[in-house]
Design a protein around this motif. Structure first.
Motif, short mmCIF file in Angstrom:
data_model
loop_
_atom_site.label_atom_id
_atom_site.label_comp_id
_atom_site.label_asym_id
_atom_site.label_seq_id
_atom_site.Cartn_x
_atom_site.Cartn_y
_atom_site.Cartn_z
N SER A 210 -17.04 -65.47 20.58
CA SER A 210 -17.46 -65.66 19.19
C SER A 210 -16.31 -65.43 18.21
O SER A 210 -16.38 -65.85 17.06
N ILE A 211 -15.24 -64.74 18.63
CA ILE A 211 -14.05 -64.53 17.81
C ILE A 211 -12.84 -64.83 18.70
O ILE A 211 -12.76 -64.35 19.83
N GLU A 212 -11.92 -65.60 18.18
CA GLU A 212 -10.78 -66.04 18.99
C GLU A 212 -9.97 -64.86 19.51
O GLU A 212 -9.65 -64.77 20.69
N VAL A 213 -9.61 -63.95 18.63
CA VAL A 213 -8.90 -62.73 19.03
C VAL A 213 -9.57 -61.55 18.34
O VAL A 213 -9.55 -61.45 17.12
N PHE A 214 -10.19 -60.68 19.13
CA PHE A 214 -10.92 -59.55 18.57
C PHE A 214 -10.04 -58.31 18.48
O PHE A 214 -10.16 -57.53 17.54
N THR A 215 -9.15 -58.12 19.47
CA THR A 215 -8.25 -56.96 19.45
C THR A 215 -6.88 -57.37 20.00
O THR A 215 -6.77 -58.27 20.82
N HIS A 216 -5.84 -56.69 19.52
CA HIS A 216 -4.49 -56.80 20.06
C HIS A 216 -4.17 -55.50 20.79
O HIS A 216 -4.41 -54.41 20.27
N TYR A 217 -3.59 -55.62 21.98
CA TYR A 217 -3.11 -54.47 22.73
C TYR A 217 -1.60 -54.62 22.89
O TYR A 217 -1.13 -55.64 23.40
N GLU B 279 -10.28 -61.54 10.30
CA GLU B 279 -11.21 -62.66 10.30
C GLU B 279 -12.54 -62.30 9.64
O GLU B 279 -13.20 -63.14 9.05
N VAL B 280 -12.92 -61.04 9.80
CA VAL B 280 -14.19 -60.56 9.22
C VAL B 280 -13.86 -59.45 8.23
O VAL B 280 -13.06 -58.56 8.52
N ALA B 281 -14.46 -59.52 7.05
CA ALA B 281 -14.20 -58.53 6.00
C ALA B 281 -14.74 -57.16 6.41
O ALA B 281 -15.80 -57.06 7.02
N GLU B 282 -14.00 -56.11 6.06
CA GLU B 282 -14.41 -54.74 6.29
C GLU B 282 -14.18 -53.92 5.03
O GLU B 282 -13.37 -54.28 4.18
N SER B 283 -14.87 -52.80 4.95
CA SER B 283 -14.71 -51.94 3.78
C SER B 283 -13.40 -51.16 3.81
O SER B 283 -12.91 -50.71 2.78
N ASP B 284 -12.81 -51.01 5.01
CA ASP B 284 -11.59 -50.20 5.13
C ASP B 284 -10.79 -50.74 6.32
O ASP B 284 -11.20 -50.62 7.47
N PHE B 285 -9.65 -51.37 6.04
CA PHE B 285 -8.80 -51.88 7.11
C PHE B 285 -7.77 -50.85 7.58
O PHE B 285 -7.10 -51.07 8.58
N SER B 286 -7.64 -49.72 6.87
CA SER B 286 -6.59 -48.76 7.20
C SER B 286 -6.87 -48.04 8.51
O SER B 286 -5.96 -47.43 9.09
N ASN B 287 -8.12 -48.06 9.01
CA ASN B 287 -8.44 -47.37 10.26
C ASN B 287 -8.61 -48.33 11.43
O ASN B 287 -9.18 -47.97 12.46
N ASN B 288 -8.15 -49.59 11.28
CA ASN B 288 -8.31 -50.56 12.36
C ASN B 288 -7.24 -50.42 13.44
O ASN B 288 -7.38 -51.00 14.51
N MET B 289 -6.19 -49.69 13.17
CA MET B 289 -5.11 -49.52 14.14
C MET B 289 -5.23 -48.16 14.82
O MET B 289 -5.47 -47.14 14.16
N MET B 290 -5.11 -48.14 16.16
CA MET B 290 -5.10 -46.89 16.92
C MET B 290 -3.79 -46.81 17.69
O MET B 290 -3.35 -47.82 18.28
#
Length: 758
Positions: free
Chosen positions: A618-625, A706-717
């Motif tokens: 449903s999403i071309e790329v959901f996560t990058h490793y 691709e999808v809006a979020e309220s906070d993108f600063s915590n998307n990276m681990m």
């Protein structure tokens, strides 16, 4: 007895006509308002006051006991009462004593369901005003403490405050930071008398207007201006000042109040119209200090500010500027504040520390989303004068059983910068969507026009929606042929817009000097769709650290993964199916901590069927490793398409809404999480070509926004990774914003990190 009842019957119509209920039960107001007043800062204790006929009054302590206090506390949103206090322990009130001899069973929903002598029927004095001490725990479902909770009906209260600039320099400023204080009372603007005016009063006014502090004013100069106007026989101001309706006679604030209505306010002199208001006085003048985000670019701060101190508190996941979940930095790690004891006074300390005004609202129960990290503080007890939240007494968050569904949040007063009047939406099906039109200066003239959609993305759309006061952007739209803009405003007046995401307005973003739009206006004007809530995906860093391991997997089992480009390029040159690839495998658990479900950008008609794995992406790329060297160079990479977004697990009592079976709807519900086990294809990084050493292991969720979020600063681990050629260790795994104490990276900088553009 019969004679008494018959004699009382003719009095009933008269009592009702006068607005008095017959003795025994007060007239029901349906939404009768209570408040606790007193010198202390605790929200759960104080003198009990009741609002009746637009006026606050007290309750007499005669016959008042624990069951009456319990009813009052529950009505105020607390779980119950601990005790009550007689003989005006919290100070003597003013105005009428509305209730006396109150009798409750203890099961009533509000105090107006209890018996009493009737409204205003009392033989008490204010030395007998009753107080209550409630249990500090809020009732389930009690979501916030608002300034408006303590105010009266709309037409009988101090509604707004503004500054009327007097000096020519003050009139040119935006926002207005100095001028005469004007208060809207009963729908009309009045000026406030300066007699008895204090810096504490100024502090409250500045807080209401979105400013963290007040500054001294040149009262002698303003007095000269006032006197010159009073000597002018044609002055309209001179005639107006003779009317009591022009004035608010006296104001006395402690300086900690979130609103002037919480101060002692005397609208008219004690003897009403018989005495003139503000004899010999003038209007009160206030000067405020704007926070760093609201100063002109070249303005210097009034005093040296400590960036380190300033950044020990932050707001997250707010739809508007000045609102969000409260997070504090302790032991080099960000954590939340529990809502036990949370109130407007403590919330105002946070707001002022961040450069905003006082708090409009103190929110409980994770109303602005939950976090995943530690809960640092609970039972915060600010008095209102503290510079920072760390100066307030508090307990450790772990001491009283707080969970993240108790995360506290705030909504702060912010200055009126006028930005909302410089943008609008046109042509949409609802007020929340449409073509973006902005007002900019063109050849010295203010003009409305469209925005070129070149480089238009979610960062720019987020700024536009926030400027409009509509919250988050759900979509950034580049092709708007189906929306007609405003006639006369279809010409492109802004192009090359690049926003970091923190700007207050599109006009503050980087943009072209001369307008240059590759495809002109019309169908390719920028558009947005806004929403007041958004999802927020966060990776469970601890699970990644606990589940990582190495596997040498035979090529004969990797045909499908190779087809989906989940292996390094060197795999193309191997002698299939002989040999193996060394894989760093791990499990990932992605939580939706926002306030809206996370859904794929495209509908199911656009999902791609992968025959090899027999599932839809449903999403071309959901996560990058990625595996990076310590200086940021990429040495190995992987990616995970949306295998299938679903609610793998939800908290107890919450229903799973999304499931992959039978071509079901995909998504992640608020509060639930999607788990990708270590043993499924592509849940790895291929490190076959990597030598032993120390590395950084990085995972980025929703990397292309691709999808809006309220906070993108915590998307990276990120984790520290040690590889000795045979074994691997991951340690210190954390989300991207968990430990950072310095200024947050812009989205552009984070994007460069993710794309290895260092």
């Amino acid at each position: 007895i019969m004679w008494f009842l018959l004699a009382a019957l003719p009095l009933l119509p008269l009592l009702l006509l006068l607005g008095q209920a017959p003795p025994g039960r007060p007239q029901s107001l349906g939404t009768m308002k209570l408040r606790l007043v007193g010198p202390g800062s605790r929200p759960e204790e104080g003198r009990l006051e009741v609002l009746h006929q637009g006026q606050w009054g007290t309750v007499c302590d005669d016959d008042f006991a624990l069951q009456e206090a319990t009813v009052a506390c529950r009505q105020l949103g607390f779980e119950g009462a601990l005790t009550w206090a007689h003989s005006a322990k919290y100070g003597s009130g003013e105005g009428p004593i509305w209730l006396d001899n109150v009798h409750c069973v203890g099961t009533e929903c509000s105090l107006d369901q209890c018996g009493s002598n009737g409204w205003g029927v009392s033989d008490c004095t204010h030395s007998e005003d009753v107080g209550v001490v409630c249990h500090p725990q809020r009732q389930r479902g009690y979501v916030s403490e608002r300034v408006s909770n303590a105010l009266g009906p709309q037409d009988r209260r101090l509604e707004e405050v503004r500054l009327k600039p007097i000096l020519a320099s003050a009139k040119r400023q935006s926002p207005v930071i100095e001028g005469a204080v004007e208060v809207k009372y009963e729908g009309h603007w009045r000026q406030v008398c300066d007699q008895g005016w204090t810096r504490n009063n100024s502090r409250v006014v500045c807080g209401m207007l979105g400013f963290p502090s007040e500054a001294p004013v040149d009262s002698h100069y303003y007095r000269k201006v006032w006197d010159s106007k009073m000597k002018d026989p044609n002055s309209r101001l001179k005639s107006l000042t003779k009317k009591n309706s022009f004035w608010i006679h006296r104001v006395n604030c402690l300086g900690t109040e979130p609103h002037m209505a919480n101060c002692q306010v005397q609208v008219a002199p004690a003897q009403g119209k018989l005495r003139p208001a503000c004899p010999g006085g003038m209007h009160a003048v206030v000067s405020c200090v704007a926070g760093p985000r609201f100063r002109p670019p070249k303005a210097k701060p009034r005093h040296k500010e400590s960036r380190e101190e300033e950044m020990k508190v932050r707001l997250r996941s707010g739809a508007q500027v000045g609102e969000g979940r409260v997070e504090v930095l302790m032991n080099r790690q960000w954590g939340t504040v529990c809502d036990h004891g949370w109130n407007l006074i403590s919330a105002s300390v946070v707001c002022r520390q961040l450069g905003f005004g006082s708090a409009q609202e103190a929110l409980f129960g994770a109303q602005l989303g939950q976090a995943l990290g530690p809960i640092h503080l609970s039972e915060v007890r600010c008095r209102g004068y503290e510079r920072t939240l760390s100066d307030c007494p508090s307990l450790e968050g772990s001491q009283n059983g707080c969970q993240h569904d108790n995360d506290a949040a705030v909504r702060c007063n912010i200055p009126n910068m006028g930005f909302q009047d410089q943008v609008r939406l046109a042509g949409g099906r609802s007020p929340e969507e449409g073509v973006v039109e902005v007002q900019v200066e063109v050849n010295g003239v203010q003009r409305w026009g469209a925005v070129c959609s070149d480089h238009w993305g979610l960062s720019e759309a987020m700024v536009a929606c926030r400027q409009l006061g509509l919250g988050f952007a759900s979509h950034a739209i580049k092709d708007t042929w189906y929306w007609q803009g405003t006639p006369g405003a279809r010409e492109v007046v802004m192009s090359g817009v690049r926003c970091s995401g923190t700007e207050l307005a599109l006009q503050q973003c980087q943009r072209h000097g001369p307008v240059h739009c590759s495809h002109g206006a019309g169908r390719f004007s920028a558009g947005v769709s806004c929403t007041d809530s958004a999802p927020d995906l966060v990776m469970n860093a601890q699970l990644v650290q606990e589940t990582a391991y190495l596997e040498d997997r035979p090529l004969s089992l990797l045909y499908c993964a190779h087809e989906e480009n989940c292996l390094s390029q060197s795999a193309d040159r191997m002698d299939w199916p002989y040999g193996h690839r060394r894989l760093l495998r791990f499990s990932s658990q992605i939580h939706n901590l926002g306030r809206a479900d996370f859904r794929p950008k495209t509908g199911r008609h656009s999902w791609i069927w992968h025959q090899c794995h027999r599932h839809y992406h449903s999403i071309e790329v959901f996560t990058h490793y990625d595996l990076l060297t310590l200086n940021g160079s990429k040495v190995a990479e992987g990616h995970k398409a949306s295998f299938c977004l679903e609610d793998t697990n939800c908290p107890t009592g919450m229903q799973r809404r999304y499931a992959c079976a039978n071509f079901g709807e995909q998504g992640v519900t608020v509060g639930c999480w999607d788990t990708y086990r270590h043993d499924i294809d592509c849940q790895w990084v291929d490190i076959t070509d990597v030598g032993p050493g120390d590395y950084i292991f990085q995972v980025v969720v929703n990397p292309k926004f691709e999808v809006a979020e309220s906070d993108f600063s915590n998307n990276m681990m990120r984790c520290r990774c040690k590889y000795d050629g045979q074994r691997v260790w991951l340690h210190n795994c954390h989300t991207g914003d968990s430990y950072r104490a310095n200024t947050e990276l812009s989205q552009e900088q984070e994007q460069r990190l993710r794309n290895n553009l260092i």
